[in-house]
Design an enzyme around this catalytic site. Structure first.
Site, PDB file in Angstrom:
ATOM      1  N   GLU A  28      79.351  36.535 -31.383  1.00 48.95           N
ATOM      2  CA  GLU A  28      78.625  37.203 -30.307  1.00 48.95           C
ATOM      3  C   GLU A  28      78.187  38.561 -30.830  1.00 48.95           C
ATOM      4  O   GLU A  28      79.022  39.333 -31.305  1.00 48.95           O
ATOM      5  CB  GLU A  28      79.526  37.423 -29.090  1.00 48.95           C
ATOM      6  CG  GLU A  28      79.818  36.199 -28.290  1.00 48.95           C
ATOM      7  CD  GLU A  28      80.676  36.506 -27.062  1.00 48.95           C
ATOM      8  OE1 GLU A  28      81.279  37.604 -26.968  1.00 48.95           O
ATOM      9  OE2 GLU A  28      80.747  35.634 -26.196  1.00 48.95           O
ATOM     10  N   HIS A  61      66.391  60.212 -36.709  1.00 50.96           N
ATOM     11  CA  HIS A  61      65.591  60.144 -35.489  1.00 50.96           C
ATOM     12  C   HIS A  61      66.425  60.355 -34.226  1.00 50.96           C
ATOM     13  O   HIS A  61      67.590  59.978 -34.183  1.00 50.96           O
ATOM     14  CB  HIS A  61      64.911  58.773 -35.375  1.00 50.96           C
ATOM     15  CG  HIS A  61      64.021  58.454 -36.529  1.00 50.96           C
ATOM     16  ND1 HIS A  61      63.817  57.177 -36.976  1.00 50.96           N
ATOM     17  CD2 HIS A  61      63.261  59.253 -37.330  1.00 50.96           C
ATOM     18  CE1 HIS A  61      62.983  57.188 -37.998  1.00 50.96           C
ATOM     19  NE2 HIS A  61      62.636  58.435 -38.233  1.00 50.96           N
ATOM     20  N   LYS A  70      72.308  53.739 -29.158  1.00 51.73           N
ATOM     21  CA  LYS A  70      71.921  52.568 -29.952  1.00 51.73           C
ATOM     22  C   LYS A  70      73.149  51.825 -30.447  1.00 51.73           C
ATOM     23  O   LYS A  70      74.090  52.438 -30.947  1.00 51.73           O
ATOM     24  CB  LYS A  70      71.097  52.995 -31.176  1.00 51.73           C
ATOM     25  CG  LYS A  70      69.801  53.690 -30.845  1.00 51.73           C
ATOM     26  CD  LYS A  70      69.117  54.191 -32.104  1.00 51.73           C
ATOM     27  CE  LYS A  70      67.843  54.937 -31.760  1.00 51.73           C
ATOM     28  NZ  LYS A  70      67.231  55.518 -32.967  1.00 51.73           N
ATOM     29  N   HIS A 117      70.026  59.568 -35.634  1.00 53.30           N
ATOM     30  CA  HIS A 117      70.400  58.343 -36.344  1.00 53.30           C
ATOM     31  C   HIS A 117      69.451  58.099 -37.514  1.00 53.30           C
ATOM     32  O   HIS A 117      68.257  58.372 -37.421  1.00 53.30           O
ATOM     33  CB  HIS A 117      70.343  57.151 -35.380  1.00 53.30           C
ATOM     34  CG  HIS A 117      70.539  55.849 -36.051  1.00 53.30           C
ATOM     35  ND1 HIS A 117      69.492  54.981 -36.294  1.00 53.30           N
ATOM     36  CD2 HIS A 117      71.648  55.277 -36.572  1.00 53.30           C
ATOM     37  CE1 HIS A 117      69.963  53.914 -36.920  1.00 53.30           C
ATOM     38  NE2 HIS A 117      71.260  54.064 -37.108  1.00 53.30           N
ATOM     39  N   TYR A 130      68.778  46.683 -33.519  1.00 51.13           N
ATOM     40  CA  TYR A 130      69.479  47.604 -32.637  1.00 51.13           C
ATOM     41  C   TYR A 130      69.013  47.478 -31.195  1.00 51.13           C
ATOM     42  O   TYR A 130      67.872  47.170 -30.914  1.00 51.13           O
ATOM     43  CB  TYR A 130      69.388  49.053 -33.121  1.00 51.13           C
ATOM     44  CG  TYR A 130      68.024  49.616 -33.416  1.00 51.13           C
ATOM     45  CD1 TYR A 130      67.467  50.578 -32.580  1.00 51.13           C
ATOM     46  CD2 TYR A 130      67.324  49.242 -34.549  1.00 51.13           C
ATOM     47  CE1 TYR A 130      66.231  51.127 -32.865  1.00 51.13           C
ATOM     48  CE2 TYR A 130      66.086  49.789 -34.844  1.00 51.13           C
ATOM     49  CZ  TYR A 130      65.548  50.736 -33.998  1.00 51.13           C
ATOM     50  OH  TYR A 130      64.320  51.289 -34.278  1.00 51.13           O
ATOM     51  N   ASP A 166      58.607  61.186 -41.325  1.00 53.50           N
ATOM     52  CA  ASP A 166      59.956  61.628 -41.694  1.00 53.50           C
ATOM     53  C   ASP A 166      59.937  62.755 -42.732  1.00 53.50           C
ATOM     54  O   ASP A 166      60.863  63.554 -42.792  1.00 53.50           O
ATOM     55  CB  ASP A 166      60.792  60.454 -42.204  1.00 53.50           C
ATOM     56  CG  ASP A 166      61.232  59.520 -41.083  1.00 53.50           C
ATOM     57  OD1 ASP A 166      61.059  59.877 -39.896  1.00 53.50           O
ATOM     58  OD2 ASP A 166      61.752  58.427 -41.392  1.00 53.50           O
TER      59      ASP A 166
END
Length: 184
Positions: A28, A61, A70, A117, A130, A166
């Site tokens: 899962e 980010h 997330k 992140h 994610y 970035d």
């Protein structure tokens, strides 16, 4: 499922239970009741998937306003994944946690709202998935320079491939307070 605490409040590592046999495996990747036991929000509203090649670094980010929590994991390949506490006023402001996430170890990391992140790809390719607690909001999109000398993130790469966006991010100390989440 196992849950491991990290040195940063609310950043958690999960190892889902995997059932393997001669046919392959089953696990899962999300079960709201199980994750709620560890205070992980169950209000995910968006799932994202990215494919990147070796040497790509995405991040660091965050969104402000409209922060996103997330739950991140790797479906194929291997990445070094990082969460940075950027909550203004937090006792761990500017601290980071990094972990290897891979298709082999099947680990997941929860990156709470108020954290930046990023990840870099260590394998030839990586398929990175994610779940997000809020929708992507272009006006809220923000970032911190990946190699901020004050953060001292121990990236396993010295010359990553970055997006043009970035490359333009500021160091954390140069970001105005109104563009940072506030510690509560």
């Amino acid at each position: 499922m196992r849950c491991y605490e990290t040195s940063l409040p609310d950043v958690k590592i999960f190892e889902p239970e995997v059932f393997e046999d001669s046919r392959g495996f089953f696990m899962e990747t999300w079960n709201s009741a199980r994750y709620l036991q560890w205070d992980i929000p169950t209000n995910f509203v968006q799932d994202n998937l990215s494919l990147s090649t070796k040497g790509i670094l995405r991040g660091l980010h965050y969104q402000q306003p409209n922060p996103q929590g997330k739950l991140v994991y790797v479906l194929q390949g291997e990445v070094f994944d990082v969460a940075v506490d950027i909550r203004y006023g937090s006792p761990t402001f500017g601290h980071w946690v990094g972990i290897i996430l891979s298709a082999q170890n099947r680990r997941q990391m929860y990156v709470p709202e108020g954290f930046a992140h990023g990840f870099c790809v260590m394998s030839e390719t990586a398929l990175f998935a994610y779940k997000c607690t809020d929708f992507y909001s272009p006006p809220s999109e923000r970032g911190i320079f990946w190699n901020d000398p004050d953060l001292k993130i121990n990236w396993p790469i010295s010359h990553p491939t970055l997006s043009e966006k970035d490359k333009q991010h500021l160091q954390l100390r140069d970001i105005a307070v109104e563009y940072l989440p506030v510690y509560r």
